[in-house]
Design an enzyme around this catalytic site. Structure first.
Site, mmCIF file in Angstrom:
data_model
loop_
_atom_site.group_PDB
_atom_site.id
_atom_site.type_symbol
_atom_site.label_atom_id
_atom_site.label_comp_id
_atom_site.label_asym_id
_atom_site.label_seq_id
_atom_site.Cartn_x
_atom_site.Cartn_y
_atom_site.Cartn_z
ATOM 1 N N LYS A 10 0.828 -1.203 0.000
ATOM 2 C CA LYS A 10 0.000 0.000 0.000
ATOM 3 C C LYS A 10 0.873 1.268 0.000
ATOM 4 O O LYS A 10 2.108 1.189 0.177
ATOM 5 C CB LYS A 10 -0.929 -0.049 1.216
ATOM 6 C CG LYS A 10 -2.066 -1.083 1.077
ATOM 7 C CD LYS A 10 -2.861 -1.147 2.378
ATOM 8 C CE LYS A 10 -4.249 -1.672 2.205
ATOM 9 N NZ LYS A 10 -4.998 -1.654 3.487
ATOM 10 N N TYR A 50 -12.557 -2.176 -2.529
ATOM 11 C CA TYR A 50 -13.076 -2.246 -1.156
ATOM 12 C C TYR A 50 -14.601 -2.250 -1.112
ATOM 13 O O TYR A 50 -15.192 -1.934 -0.073
ATOM 14 C CB TYR A 50 -12.496 -1.102 -0.318
ATOM 15 C CG TYR A 50 -11.092 -1.380 0.184
ATOM 16 C CD1 TYR A 50 -10.796 -2.557 0.874
ATOM 17 C CD2 TYR A 50 -10.063 -0.479 -0.037
ATOM 18 C CE1 TYR A 50 -9.505 -2.827 1.324
ATOM 19 C CE2 TYR A 50 -8.761 -0.743 0.421
ATOM 20 C CZ TYR A 50 -8.503 -1.923 1.104
ATOM 21 O OH TYR A 50 -7.237 -2.193 1.553
ATOM 22 N N ASN A 113 -1.574 0.374 7.178
ATOM 23 C CA ASN A 113 -1.163 -1.001 7.513
ATOM 24 C C ASN A 113 -0.348 -1.712 6.430
ATOM 25 O O ASN A 113 -0.308 -2.937 6.391
ATOM 26 C CB ASN A 113 -2.374 -1.834 7.921
ATOM 27 C CG ASN A 113 -3.423 -1.902 6.834
ATOM 28 O OD1 ASN A 113 -3.265 -1.352 5.755
ATOM 29 N ND2 ASN A 113 -4.496 -2.605 7.120
ATOM 30 N N HIS A 116 -2.102 -5.144 1.579
ATOM 31 C CA HIS A 116 -3.402 -5.808 1.387
ATOM 32 C C HIS A 116 -3.149 -7.229 0.922
ATOM 33 O O HIS A 116 -2.233 -7.476 0.129
ATOM 34 C CB HIS A 116 -4.236 -5.097 0.315
ATOM 35 C CG HIS A 116 -5.396 -5.936 -0.148
ATOM 36 N ND1 HIS A 116 -6.580 -6.014 0.543
ATOM 37 C CD2 HIS A 116 -5.518 -6.798 -1.202
ATOM 38 C CE1 HIS A 116 -7.391 -6.872 -0.069
ATOM 39 N NE2 HIS A 116 -6.772 -7.362 -1.132
ATOM 40 N N GLU A 127 -10.641 -9.785 -6.982
ATOM 41 C CA GLU A 127 -9.641 -8.710 -6.947
ATOM 42 C C GLU A 127 -8.619 -8.789 -8.090
ATOM 43 O O GLU A 127 -8.224 -7.756 -8.644
ATOM 44 C CB GLU A 127 -8.891 -8.748 -5.605
ATOM 45 C CG GLU A 127 -9.774 -8.357 -4.421
ATOM 46 C CD GLU A 127 -9.157 -8.703 -3.066
ATOM 47 O OE1 GLU A 127 -8.009 -9.202 -3.019
ATOM 48 O OE2 GLU A 127 -9.831 -8.471 -2.051
#
Ligand code: IDP
Ligand code: MG
Length: 153
Positions: A10, A50, A113, A116, A127
Site C-alpha cells: 500500500k 473495497y 497497515n 493488502h 480482486e
C-alpha cells in the site's frame, strides 16, 4: 492449479521504502510471483476493490488511502497461499499485529497497515482481474518446486 492471491504493498509501504523487505518475505517463503505492476490505483478502482466495506465508517478513508500514492500490486501463487499470506501479514493494524508478521514487524499505526492480501478464494477471484488481464498472469515452473513441496520421492 495452485491458489493465487492478490497482494498490494500500500502507499505507506512504498513511501516508507518497505517494498523489498515485504517482497522478500514472500520470496523466502517459496511463493511464486506470477504478476506485478507498480501503479497508482484510481479512486474508482479503489472503490471496487473495497466494495465489500461500502457503508462502513472507514470506507471513504480507506479508498482515499489506497488511491493516494503509487502502490506495488502483485499476484503470488502457492498451494494454500491465501491462508499462509494472511498469517504472514498479521492482524489488520501494526498496533496489535503479532511480532514476526509483516504488519507487526514494520508498522505501529492504527490507520495505515502497509499491505493488502485477499482473504478468500472468492476475494482473490474478484480482486485479481481488477488489476491484471489473463495474459499478464505468467505461467511458469520454479526450478525448486519439488524441493519446496517435498515431491522428490
Ligand atoms: P484486512 O486488510 O486485514 O483484511 P479489513 O477489515 O478487510 O482488513 O479492512 C480493509 C482495510 O480497511 C484495512 O486493511 C484497513 O486499511 C482499512 N480499515 C479497516 N478497519 C479500519 C478502521 O477501523 N479504521 C480505519 N481503516 C480501517
Ligand atoms: Mg480484508
Amino acid at each position: 492449479m495452485a491458489d493465487r492471491t492478490l497482494i498490494i504493498i500500500k502507499p505507506d509501504g512504498v513511501q516508507r521504502h518497505m517494498m523489498g523487505a515485504i517482497i522478500s518475505r514472500f520470496e523466502n517463503k517459496g511463493f511464486k510471483l506470477v504478476a506485478a505492476k507498480f501503479m497508482q490505483i484510481s479512486e474508482s478502482t479503489a472503490r471496487k476493490h473495497y466494495a465489500v466495506h461500502e457503508g462502513k465508517p472507514f470506507f471513504e478513508g480507506v479508498v482515499k488511502y489506497l488511491a493516494s500514492c503509487p502502490v506495488m500490486v502483485m499476484v503470488w501463487q502457492a498451494d494454500g497461499v491465501i491462508e499462509m499470506s494472511r498469517k504472514m501479514m498479521g492482524a489488520t493494524f501494526g498496533f496489535d499485529a503479532e511480532p514476526g508478521t509483516i504488519r507487526g514487524d514494520f508498522g505501529c499505526s492504527k490507520g495505515y497497515n502497509l499491505i493488502h492480501g485477499s482473504d478468500s478464494v472468492e476475494s482473490a477471484e474478484y480482486e485479481i482481474p481488477l488489476y491484471f488481464s489473463q495474459d499478464e498472469l505468467v505461467d511458469y515452473t520454479l526450478a525448486d518446486e519439488d524441493w519446496l513441496y517435498g515431491r522428490n520421492d
